[in-house]
Design a protein around this motif. Sequence first.
Motif, mmCIF file in Angstrom:
data_model
loop_
_atom_site.group_PDB
_atom_site.id
_atom_site.type_symbol
_atom_site.label_atom_id
_atom_site.label_comp_id
_atom_site.label_asym_id
_atom_site.label_seq_id
_atom_site.Cartn_x
_atom_site.Cartn_y
_atom_site.Cartn_z
ATOM 1 N N LYS A 73 -0.290 13.413 -12.401
ATOM 2 C CA LYS A 73 0.283 12.201 -11.833
ATOM 3 C C LYS A 73 -0.826 11.418 -11.142
ATOM 4 O O LYS A 73 -1.353 11.836 -10.108
ATOM 5 C CB LYS A 73 1.385 12.545 -10.835
ATOM 6 C CG LYS A 73 2.073 11.314 -10.253
ATOM 7 C CD LYS A 73 3.179 11.707 -9.284
ATOM 8 C CE LYS A 73 3.864 10.457 -8.717
ATOM 9 N NZ LYS A 73 4.941 10.815 -7.751
ATOM 10 N N THR A 74 -1.161 10.296 -11.725
ATOM 11 C CA THR A 74 -2.206 9.459 -11.143
ATOM 12 C C THR A 74 -1.714 8.872 -9.822
ATOM 13 O O THR A 74 -0.606 8.315 -9.759
ATOM 14 C CB THR A 74 -2.574 8.323 -12.102
ATOM 15 O OG1 THR A 74 -2.985 8.878 -13.352
ATOM 16 C CG2 THR A 74 -3.698 7.477 -11.534
ATOM 17 N N PRO A 75 -2.495 8.985 -8.744
ATOM 18 C CA PRO A 75 -2.053 8.441 -7.445
ATOM 19 C C PRO A 75 -1.813 6.940 -7.526
ATOM 20 O O PRO A 75 -2.524 6.213 -8.234
ATOM 21 C CB PRO A 75 -3.220 8.784 -6.511
ATOM 22 C CG PRO A 75 -3.965 9.887 -7.191
ATOM 23 C CD PRO A 75 -3.790 9.666 -8.655
ATOM 24 N N ILE A 76 -0.823 6.473 -6.790
ATOM 25 C CA ILE A 76 -0.509 5.047 -6.775
ATOM 26 C C ILE A 76 -1.674 4.236 -6.238
ATOM 27 O O ILE A 76 -1.877 3.066 -6.609
ATOM 28 C CB ILE A 76 0.774 4.794 -5.947
ATOM 29 C CG1 ILE A 76 1.235 3.350 -6.110
ATOM 30 C CG2 ILE A 76 0.538 5.150 -4.486
ATOM 31 C CD1 ILE A 76 1.649 2.977 -7.502
ATOM 32 N N THR A 77 -2.479 4.849 -5.354
ATOM 33 C CA THR A 77 -3.645 4.132 -4.815
ATOM 34 C C THR A 77 -4.657 3.830 -5.910
ATOM 35 O O THR A 77 -5.364 2.818 -5.850
ATOM 36 C CB THR A 77 -4.298 4.968 -3.709
ATOM 37 O OG1 THR A 77 -4.608 6.289 -4.225
ATOM 38 C CG2 THR A 77 -3.393 5.099 -2.507
ATOM 39 N N ARG A 78 -4.717 4.705 -6.913
ATOM 40 C CA ARG A 78 -5.632 4.456 -8.026
ATOM 41 C C ARG A 78 -5.211 3.219 -8.803
ATOM 42 O O ARG A 78 -6.032 2.358 -9.130
ATOM 43 C CB ARG A 78 -5.654 5.679 -8.949
ATOM 44 C CG ARG A 78 -6.526 5.522 -10.177
ATOM 45 C CD ARG A 78 -7.998 5.580 -9.827
ATOM 46 N NE ARG A 78 -8.838 5.519 -11.010
ATOM 47 C CZ ARG A 78 -10.168 5.591 -10.983
ATOM 48 N NH1 ARG A 78 -10.781 5.748 -9.831
ATOM 49 N NH2 ARG A 78 -10.852 5.528 -12.084
ATOM 50 N N TYR A 79 -3.912 3.134 -9.086
ATOM 51 C CA TYR A 79 -3.413 1.958 -9.784
ATOM 52 C C TYR A 79 -3.627 0.698 -8.946
ATOM 53 O O TYR A 79 -3.936 -0.371 -9.471
ATOM 54 C CB TYR A 79 -1.934 2.131 -10.110
ATOM 55 C CG TYR A 79 -1.666 3.136 -11.192
ATOM 56 C CD1 TYR A 79 -2.112 2.916 -12.494
ATOM 57 C CD2 TYR A 79 -0.956 4.299 -10.926
ATOM 58 C CE1 TYR A 79 -1.853 3.843 -13.506
ATOM 59 C CE2 TYR A 79 -0.692 5.228 -11.925
ATOM 60 C CZ TYR A 79 -1.148 4.995 -13.206
ATOM 61 O OH TYR A 79 -0.898 5.909 -14.203
ATOM 62 N N ALA A 80 -3.451 0.840 -7.632
ATOM 63 C CA ALA A 80 -3.627 -0.327 -6.761
ATOM 64 C C ALA A 80 -5.071 -0.817 -6.793
ATOM 65 O O ALA A 80 -5.340 -2.021 -6.864
ATOM 66 C CB ALA A 80 -3.208 0.027 -5.331
ATOM 67 N N LEU A 81 -6.017 0.127 -6.758
ATOM 68 C CA LEU A 81 -7.431 -0.263 -6.793
ATOM 69 C C LEU A 81 -7.794 -0.874 -8.142
ATOM 70 O O LEU A 81 -8.577 -1.832 -8.210
ATOM 71 C CB LEU A 81 -8.310 0.954 -6.501
ATOM 72 C CG LEU A 81 -8.294 1.449 -5.051
ATOM 73 C CD1 LEU A 81 -9.058 2.757 -4.930
ATOM 74 C CD2 LEU A 81 -8.907 0.406 -4.121
ATOM 75 N N LEU A 82 -7.235 -0.325 -9.222
ATOM 76 C CA LEU A 82 -7.495 -0.913 -10.537
ATOM 77 C C LEU A 82 -6.906 -2.320 -10.634
ATOM 78 O O LEU A 82 -7.510 -3.213 -11.245
ATOM 79 C CB LEU A 82 -6.912 -0.014 -11.629
ATOM 80 C CG LEU A 82 -7.610 1.329 -11.837
ATOM 81 C CD1 LEU A 82 -6.876 2.154 -12.890
ATOM 82 C CD2 LEU A 82 -9.071 1.132 -12.252
ATOM 83 N N PHE A 83 -5.739 -2.508 -10.028
ATOM 84 C CA PHE A 83 -5.158 -3.851 -10.013
ATOM 85 C C PHE A 83 -6.057 -4.807 -9.235
ATOM 86 O O PHE A 83 -6.254 -5.963 -9.644
ATOM 87 C CB PHE A 83 -3.765 -3.807 -9.388
ATOM 88 C CG PHE A 83 -3.132 -5.162 -9.228
ATOM 89 C CD1 PHE A 83 -2.538 -5.795 -10.304
ATOM 90 C CD2 PHE A 83 -3.149 -5.801 -7.991
ATOM 91 C CE1 PHE A 83 -1.961 -7.051 -10.158
ATOM 92 C CE2 PHE A 83 -2.574 -7.060 -7.837
ATOM 93 C CZ PHE A 83 -1.981 -7.685 -8.931
ATOM 94 N N VAL A 84 -6.594 -4.340 -8.126
ATOM 95 C CA VAL A 84 -7.514 -5.177 -7.346
ATOM 96 C C VAL A 84 -8.751 -5.525 -8.180
ATOM 97 O O VAL A 84 -9.240 -6.664 -8.156
ATOM 98 C CB VAL A 84 -7.915 -4.456 -6.043
ATOM 99 C CG1 VAL A 84 -9.038 -5.201 -5.332
ATOM 100 C CG2 VAL A 84 -6.709 -4.327 -5.119
ATOM 101 N N GLN A 85 -9.255 -4.547 -8.935
ATOM 102 C CA GLN A 85 -10.425 -4.809 -9.765
ATOM 103 C C GLN A 85 -10.126 -5.871 -10.825
ATOM 104 O O GLN A 85 -10.916 -6.798 -11.029
ATOM 105 C CB GLN A 85 -10.884 -3.518 -10.441
ATOM 106 C CG GLN A 85 -12.153 -3.704 -11.280
ATOM 107 C CD GLN A 85 -12.570 -2.426 -11.972
ATOM 108 O OE1 GLN A 85 -11.724 -1.624 -12.338
ATOM 109 N NE2 GLN A 85 -13.857 -2.239 -12.149
ATOM 110 N N VAL A 86 -8.979 -5.741 -11.485
ATOM 111 C CA VAL A 86 -8.602 -6.743 -12.491
ATOM 112 C C VAL A 86 -8.446 -8.115 -11.842
ATOM 113 O O VAL A 86 -8.878 -9.134 -12.402
ATOM 114 C CB VAL A 86 -7.299 -6.318 -13.195
ATOM 115 C CG1 VAL A 86 -6.789 -7.436 -14.102
ATOM 116 C CG2 VAL A 86 -7.523 -5.049 -14.011
#
Length: 565
Positions: free
Chosen positions: A530-543
């Motif tokens: 389960k990928t942490p939600i913080t990882r998705y959040a940081l990737l969204f910030v990068q995009v």
Amino acid sequence: RATNARLAGLVTYLAIPLPYDAIARGRWGGLLMWAAAPWIVRLLVRAIGDVPFDAARRPRSRLRTIVAFGLLLAVLAAFVPFAAVVVPLVALALALGGVLVGQWRGSSGALVTALGATAVAVVAHLPWALGFVTTGTHWSAIGGVRSESAPLGIADILRFHTGPLGGGPVGFVFLVVAALPLVIGRDWRLAWATRAWTLALACWSLVWVGQQSWFKFALGPPEALLAPAAAALALSAALGVVAFEVDLRGYRFGWRQVAPLVTGFALALGIVPVLGSIFGGRWNAPDESFAPVLTFLHDDQAAAGPFRTVWIGDPDVLPAAGWRLDDGVEYAVSDHGLPTVEDRWAAPSEGPTHLLADALRLAEHRETSRLGRLLAPMGIRYLVVQAESAPGSDDVRPIAPDVERALAEQLDLQEVLVDPTLHVYRNAAFAPLRTELTSAAASAAANPSYFDAASAAALDLGNAPPLLTDHSGYTYAKGAVNAGSTMYLASGSSQWSLSVAGHDAPRTTAFGWANAFRIDQGGTATLSFKTPITRYALLFVQVAIWFVLLRALWQWRRDDKASSS
């Protein structure tokens, strides 16, 4: 004049043997730096703004230049992380050259542009850049691991001799070509030639420092710094053509009139080695690899279960990026037999990564003769000691005798392949990445202070059966499990979960870093990450960051078209 100057600079840059040596060595990072170096130097000299670059094009805002440069640098740093360090160093060298010629005011523009572009590149690489700061990633993730088996001498550095090409006195002719504007140049031709030579000298000095044993940090692949030096010599060669057409007529007849003839002959002579290698098309690169003799690393996965392979050797010959073990020795890990392109990027060094180095050093210091048992909880089945990048490459980098002796002395390592430049050891105490622990092993795994020679000697995970062999990708596996057993997973992340017949199995930490799951009832089990939600959040910030920066560049370009019409 501009056309002649560009042609002279281009010919000089292409004739320097640096990129072809990178091909022969398999240093794709060096190739990318060689391709990017002229553009890096061009952007920075234009940021200085002195004649003739002040009138080269319509002036742009500093912010626009920084954003565009930063995005280009971010793309380059994704493949060569050390590029983010090279750009400020190039700007600093150009600024120092400006001080030497008494034109220091414009130098601040290059420094501001370089630092700004580097900041943009770092921000564009979130969350990787944030992970580098917060997890204390080792410098090797940026600068790599330095090779000490074949250090470059001053003569090698000056003639860009990092591989098969560039040897002999012919390699020095490019210094003669680039020296012409220092001899006959005046005004801005002489000033920019001084800047170019300052940049070349600074890059050469850094490469030399990076090769010294007393300097403990690697400064990237040699080509990362030699490429800007080559671009500087090409710039100086182009200035020599302009000085020949503008400044030579101002001197009385004498030895300066002979200098252009000597320079032209030197350039023609320097092209000869390149022409001699151009027809084969391989540029002395090996035409085969070790893959055919190492296919069993992949084939053994079906019988033994999933495992890892450790690669040990000089950083210039290993097929994967890794971490420093000793001076001039690197270790890397591949999860699926032979390394792939993905393994060319070094993973962060936090977590249990250092445990592998600790185990290897215990063997080096003769503090254990059961290295295989120390490595068993990590799922390591094979150790490959490699001293040559490919068969017949003529680039043998011998491994430190202490490493070879340590592996040969282990009681639970079996040598299965012996070659003058390739040794493969099989771990007789190996345990798959996903396996079932015995009650004794489960009790030992509960000890958080595990990982010393005594504990390893008492623990034997050999012949442990693989579990969940029906897997898909890296984050999912499925299979049958027995009631009352303990499943072990050789992964340092706590984001794994195991579901058996629709019920979650309790997770505990094993050996102080891995995962263990207590299985109360048997049935079909599903392991997932389960990928942490913080990882998705940081990737969204990068995009979002990339979108904003690209949107700004697009809008600036539209404004240019509107103003021109």
